[in-house]
Structure formats: structure tokens, C-alpha cells
Design a protein around this motif. Structure first.
Motif, PDB file in Angstrom:
ATOM      1  N   ASP A  36       6.974  -4.849   4.344  1.00  0.00           N
ATOM      2  CA  ASP A  36       6.497  -3.498   4.654  1.00  0.00           C
ATOM      3  C   ASP A  36       7.144  -2.457   3.747  1.00  0.00           C
ATOM      4  OD1 ASP A  36       4.855  -4.527   6.630  1.00  0.00           O
ATOM      5  OD2 ASP A  36       6.311  -4.163   8.238  1.00  0.00           O
ATOM      6  N   GLU A  37       8.428  -2.619   3.494  1.00  0.00           N
ATOM      7  CA  GLU A  37       9.155  -1.701   2.606  1.00  0.00           C
ATOM      8  C   GLU A  37       8.605  -1.791   1.174  1.00  0.00           C
ATOM      9  OE1 GLU A  37      13.381  -2.120   0.354  1.00  0.00           O
ATOM     10  OE2 GLU A  37      13.372  -2.637   2.483  1.00  0.00           O
ATOM     11  N   LEU A  38       8.357  -3.009   0.698  1.00  0.00           N
ATOM     12  CA  LEU A  38       7.813  -3.195  -0.651  1.00  0.00           C
ATOM     13  C   LEU A  38       6.414  -2.605  -0.758  1.00  0.00           C
ATOM     14  CD1 LEU A  38       9.010  -6.865  -1.259  1.00  0.00           C
ATOM     15  CD2 LEU A  38       9.914  -4.812  -2.369  1.00  0.00           C
ATOM     16  N   ASP A  39       5.578  -2.831   0.253  1.00  0.00           N
ATOM     17  CA  ASP A  39       4.223  -2.280   0.243  1.00  0.00           C
ATOM     18  C   ASP A  39       4.252  -0.751   0.162  1.00  0.00           C
ATOM     19  OD1 ASP A  39       3.304  -4.878   0.459  1.00  0.00           O
ATOM     20  OD2 ASP A  39       2.439  -4.631   2.456  1.00  0.00           O
ATOM     21  N   ALA A  40       5.104  -0.153   0.972  1.00  0.00           N
ATOM     22  CA  ALA A  40       5.205   1.314   0.981  1.00  0.00           C
ATOM     23  C   ALA A  40       5.732   1.834  -0.359  1.00  0.00           C
ATOM     24  CB  ALA A  40       6.113   1.769   2.121  1.00  0.00           C
ATOM     25  N   ALA A  41       6.660   1.101  -0.954  1.00  0.00           N
ATOM     26  CA  ALA A  41       7.227   1.531  -2.231  1.00  0.00           C
ATOM     27  C   ALA A  41       6.226   1.384  -3.374  1.00  0.00           C
ATOM     28  CB  ALA A  41       8.486   0.715  -2.536  1.00  0.00           C
ATOM     29  N   LEU A  42       5.361   0.386  -3.299  1.00  0.00           N
ATOM     30  CA  LEU A  42       4.391   0.139  -4.374  1.00  0.00           C
ATOM     31  C   LEU A  42       3.163   1.035  -4.293  1.00  0.00           C
ATOM     32  CD1 LEU A  42       4.516  -3.748  -4.453  1.00  0.00           C
ATOM     33  CD2 LEU A  42       5.108  -2.232  -6.357  1.00  0.00           C
ATOM     34  N   GLU A  43       2.766   1.414  -3.085  1.00  0.00           N
ATOM     35  CA  GLU A  43       1.497   2.135  -2.919  1.00  0.00           C
ATOM     36  C   GLU A  43       1.345   3.385  -3.781  1.00  0.00           C
ATOM     37  OE1 GLU A  43      -0.984   2.801   0.715  1.00  0.00           O
ATOM     38  OE2 GLU A  43      -0.506   0.662   0.904  1.00  0.00           O
ATOM     39  N   PRO A  44       2.381   4.195  -3.966  1.00  0.00           N
ATOM     40  CA  PRO A  44       2.197   5.382  -4.820  1.00  0.00           C
ATOM     41  C   PRO A  44       1.822   5.059  -6.272  1.00  0.00           C
ATOM     42  CG  PRO A  44       4.236   5.562  -3.565  1.00  0.00           C
ATOM     43  CD  PRO A  44       3.699   4.181  -3.341  1.00  0.00           C
ATOM     44  N   PHE A  45       2.044   3.811  -6.687  1.00  0.00           N
ATOM     45  CA  PHE A  45       1.780   3.425  -8.075  1.00  0.00           C
ATOM     46  C   PHE A  45       0.462   2.672  -8.241  1.00  0.00           C
ATOM     47  CE2 PHE A  45       6.338   3.557  -7.249  1.00  0.00           C
ATOM     48  CZ  PHE A  45       6.667   4.619  -8.065  1.00  0.00           C
ATOM     49  N   LEU A  46      -0.335   2.592  -7.181  1.00  0.00           N
ATOM     50  CA  LEU A  46      -1.577   1.822  -7.231  1.00  0.00           C
ATOM     51  C   LEU A  46      -2.773   2.622  -7.729  1.00  0.00           C
ATOM     52  CD1 LEU A  46      -1.349  -0.248  -3.922  1.00  0.00           C
ATOM     53  CD2 LEU A  46      -0.754  -0.951  -6.237  1.00  0.00           C
ATOM     54  N   ASP A  47      -2.621   3.904  -7.960  1.00  0.00           N
ATOM     55  CA  ASP A  47      -3.710   4.736  -8.490  1.00  0.00           C
ATOM     56  C   ASP A  47      -5.023   4.538  -7.734  1.00  0.00           C
ATOM     57  OD1 ASP A  47      -2.031   5.859 -10.406  1.00  0.00           O
ATOM     58  OD2 ASP A  47      -2.525   4.341 -11.894  1.00  0.00           O
ATOM     59  N   HIS A  48      -5.132   5.187  -6.614  1.00  0.00           N
ATOM     60  CA  HIS A  48      -6.359   5.210  -5.804  1.00  0.00           C
ATOM     61  C   HIS A  48      -6.676   3.871  -5.136  1.00  0.00           C
ATOM     62  CE1 HIS A  48      -6.861   9.107  -7.626  1.00  0.00           C
ATOM     63  NE2 HIS A  48      -6.903   8.554  -8.823  1.00  0.00           N
ATOM     64  N   TRP A  49      -5.696   3.006  -4.998  1.00  0.00           N
ATOM     65  CA  TRP A  49      -5.863   1.741  -4.281  1.00  0.00           C
ATOM     66  C   TRP A  49      -4.871   1.706  -3.132  1.00  0.00           C
ATOM     67  CZ3 TRP A  49      -9.221  -2.312  -4.919  1.00  0.00           C
ATOM     68  CH2 TRP A  49     -10.043  -2.260  -6.045  1.00  0.00           C
ATOM     69  N   GLN A  50      -5.108   0.804  -2.211  1.00  0.00           N
ATOM     70  CA  GLN A  50      -4.162   0.562  -1.127  1.00  0.00           C
ATOM     71  C   GLN A  50      -3.849  -0.926  -1.120  1.00  0.00           C
ATOM     72  OE1 GLN A  50      -6.601   2.375   1.964  1.00  0.00           O
ATOM     73  NE2 GLN A  50      -5.029   3.956   2.197  1.00  0.00           N
TER      74      GLN A  50
END
Length: 125
Positions: free
Chosen positions: A41-55
Motif C-alpha cells: 500500500d505504501e509503495l502504491d501510494a508513493a508510485l501513483e504521483p509518477f504514473l501520469d494520469h494512471w492509477q
């Protein structure tokens, strides 16, 4: 060493032959799997800002899990240089998904790595 746990396996990475015991390969994989699961969950939250319009939930299974593994290595494996962690993740994505996935994984993990470096340099001041 020819015992069950001392058997040496060899593998080739980019033309260079390596050898490792089955035990060390298993321990290496288990450490990463357990680490990713413990911090998913921590990794997902940390990565999401870098996904450029993806989740995260919209990504393919391979891409999502390769990103998690790469992010875990960047965050928690201080012995592994960031470029190597990113390159390994890209290679895995290309092998198990496609070349577009490799570029996507590279872009996301590169931005994530730079944000970690920025945070670390900010903490050192």
C-alpha cells in the motif's frame, strides 16, 4: 558443492555468466517478495504521483508488480544502485510484458528514484 543446498546454478545476464547457489537465489527472491507484500500500500501510494494520469489498479498485473518491486528496491535496498534497480525492472517488464512496458517502467521508476534522492538530500541539510 553437490549437496541439495550447495548446488550452484549459473545464469547469463547480458552475455556475462554468473553463478549463485540455489539457496542464495531463493533468499534473494523471498526478501523482495516479502518486502513488497509488507509495503504494498505504501509503495502504491508513493508510485501513483509518477504514473501520469494512471492509477495503480488500472495497470496490467506485470507492470504493476514490476513497479512495486523496483520501488521496493529503490527504497529499501541501499546496496543496490538506482540505475541497476531500474534497469532490472525494465528488463523484467520487457521480458514478461512488452517493449512499451519497459519504457513506461523506466519513466516511472526514474522519476520515483529522483524524488527519493531529492528527499534524502533535503534531509541531510
Amino acid at each position: 558443492e553437490n549437496g541439495e543446498y550447495g548446488v550452484r546454478e549459473s545464469f547469463t545476464v547480458k552475455g556475462k555468466k554468473h553463478a549463485a547457489s540455489l539457496v542464495s537465489m531463493k533468499e534473494f527472491a523471498e526478501q523482495r517478495i516479502k518486502g513488497v507484500l509488507a509495503h504494498k500500500d505504501e509503495l502504491d501510494a508513493a508510485l501513483e504521483p509518477f504514473l501520469d494520469h494512471w492509477q495503480m489498479y488500472r495497470l496490467g498485473t506485470v507492470d504493476r508488480n514490476v513497479l512495486r518491486l523496483g520501488a521496493w528496491e529503490l527504497t529499501y535496498d541501499s546496496e543496490l544502485p538506482a540505475p541497476i534497480a531500474i534497469n532490472e525492472a525494465v528488463d523484467i517488464a520487457k521480458f514478461f510484458s512488452d517493449s512499451q512496458s519497459g519504457r513506461f517502467v523506466n519513466g516511472v521508476l526514474d522519476k520515483y528514484s529522483k524524488s527519493l534522492q531529492s528527499k534524502k538530500s533535503g534531509e541531510g541539510q
